[in-house]
Design a protein around this motif. Structure first.
Motif, PDB file in Angstrom:
ATOM      1  N   LYS A  16       0.820  -1.217   0.000  1.00 39.08           N
ATOM      2  CA  LYS A  16       0.000   0.000   0.000  1.00 39.08           C
ATOM      3  C   LYS A  16       0.853   1.266   0.000  1.00 39.08           C
ATOM      4  O   LYS A  16       0.322   2.372  -0.074  1.00 39.08           O
ATOM      5  CB  LYS A  16      -0.969  -0.009   1.192  1.00 39.08           C
ATOM      6  CG  LYS A  16      -2.067  -1.047   1.011  1.00 39.08           C
ATOM      7  CD  LYS A  16      -2.971  -1.133   2.223  1.00 39.08           C
ATOM      8  CE  LYS A  16      -4.013  -2.228   2.027  1.00 39.08           C
ATOM      9  NZ  LYS A  16      -4.841  -2.425   3.216  1.00 39.08           N
ATOM     10  N   VAL A  25      -3.294   6.460  -6.369  1.00 42.86           N
ATOM     11  CA  VAL A  25      -3.814   5.398  -5.501  1.00 42.86           C
ATOM     12  C   VAL A  25      -2.767   4.296  -5.480  1.00 42.86           C
ATOM     13  O   VAL A  25      -2.113   4.032  -6.497  1.00 42.86           O
ATOM     14  CB  VAL A  25      -5.166   4.860  -6.041  1.00 42.86           C
ATOM     15  CG1 VAL A  25      -5.653   3.673  -5.231  1.00 42.86           C
ATOM     16  CG2 VAL A  25      -6.230   5.957  -6.053  1.00 42.86           C
ATOM     17  N   GLU A  29      -4.764  -1.086  -3.521  1.00 43.03           N
ATOM     18  CA  GLU A  29      -6.155  -0.618  -3.635  1.00 43.03           C
ATOM     19  C   GLU A  29      -6.608  -0.570  -5.097  1.00 43.03           C
ATOM     20  O   GLU A  29      -7.791  -0.692  -5.397  1.00 43.03           O
ATOM     21  CB  GLU A  29      -6.334   0.758  -2.983  1.00 43.03           C
ATOM     22  CG  GLU A  29      -6.050   0.795  -1.499  1.00 43.03           C
ATOM     23  CD  GLU A  29      -7.024  -0.014  -0.651  1.00 43.03           C
ATOM     24  OE1 GLU A  29      -8.151  -0.278  -1.096  1.00 43.03           O
ATOM     25  OE2 GLU A  29      -6.638  -0.378   0.475  1.00 43.03           O
ATOM     26  N   SER A  94     -10.474  -1.378  -5.289  1.00 42.82           N
ATOM     27  CA  SER A  94     -11.279  -1.424  -4.067  1.00 42.82           C
ATOM     28  C   SER A  94     -12.316  -0.303  -4.141  1.00 42.82           C
ATOM     29  O   SER A  94     -12.161   0.670  -4.883  1.00 42.82           O
ATOM     30  CB  SER A  94     -10.390  -1.217  -2.837  1.00 42.82           C
ATOM     31  OG  SER A  94      -9.923   0.116  -2.802  1.00 42.82           O
ATOM     32  N   GLU A  96     -12.860   1.856  -1.962  1.00 35.77           N
ATOM     33  CA  GLU A  96     -12.182   3.062  -1.478  1.00 35.77           C
ATOM     34  C   GLU A  96     -11.460   3.774  -2.632  1.00 35.77           C
ATOM     35  O   GLU A  96     -11.547   4.989  -2.781  1.00 35.77           O
ATOM     36  CB  GLU A  96     -11.189   2.644  -0.395  1.00 35.77           C
ATOM     37  CG  GLU A  96     -10.472   3.774   0.288  1.00 35.77           C
ATOM     38  CD  GLU A  96      -9.504   3.239   1.337  1.00 35.77           C
ATOM     39  OE1 GLU A  96      -8.368   3.724   1.367  1.00 35.77           O
ATOM     40  OE2 GLU A  96      -9.884   2.341   2.114  1.00 35.77           O
ATOM     41  N   ALA A  97     -10.749   3.004  -3.459  1.00 34.54           N
ATOM     42  CA  ALA A  97     -10.015   3.592  -4.581  1.00 34.54           C
ATOM     43  C   ALA A  97     -10.979   4.185  -5.612  1.00 34.54           C
ATOM     44  O   ALA A  97     -10.749   5.271  -6.142  1.00 34.54           O
ATOM     45  CB  ALA A  97      -9.121   2.545  -5.241  1.00 34.54           C
TER      46      ALA A  97
END
Length: 104
Positions: A16, A25, A29, A94, A96-97
């Motif tokens: 990450k 990003v 992710e 993801s 989130e991404a």
């Protein structure tokens, strides 16, 4: 007593910290990491892809993954495999991404 993070958790946390230079990003992710295998003697095999087959920084990203994972205490060796099967799509990111990039 708090349990130390597993080697897999440490590898994921480390991945990450690696970013695709064209997208703000991290590669984990983004869904670029397809598989993490931890074998005998903590030899780590990572299968990953890139957002585009002609990515000009492919070598840099792979080198960064290799160096950072190799730096985790307990890892004996690292093998990074680059694949374009299956081809990466933004659906692999993801949630989130996707939120961060406005894809939702």
């Amino acid at each position: 007593m708090e349990q130390a993070p597993s080697l897999r958790d440490q590898i994921e946390t480390t991945l990450k910290t690696v970013y695709d230079p064209e997208i703000p990003v991290n590669i984990f992710e983004l869904g670029l990491v397809y598989e993490i295998k931890i074998g005998d003697n903590n030899r780590v095999n990572i299968t990953m892809t890139l957002t585009a087959p002609g990515c000009p920084v492919a070598g840099d990203i792979i080198r960064e993954v290799d160096e950072k994972v190799r730096g985790i205490e307990g890892v004996s060796d690292v093998d990074v495999h680059l694949t374009f099967e299956p081809a990466w799509t933004k659906e692999m990111m993801s949630e989130e991404a996707r939120l961060e990039l406005g894809f939702l």
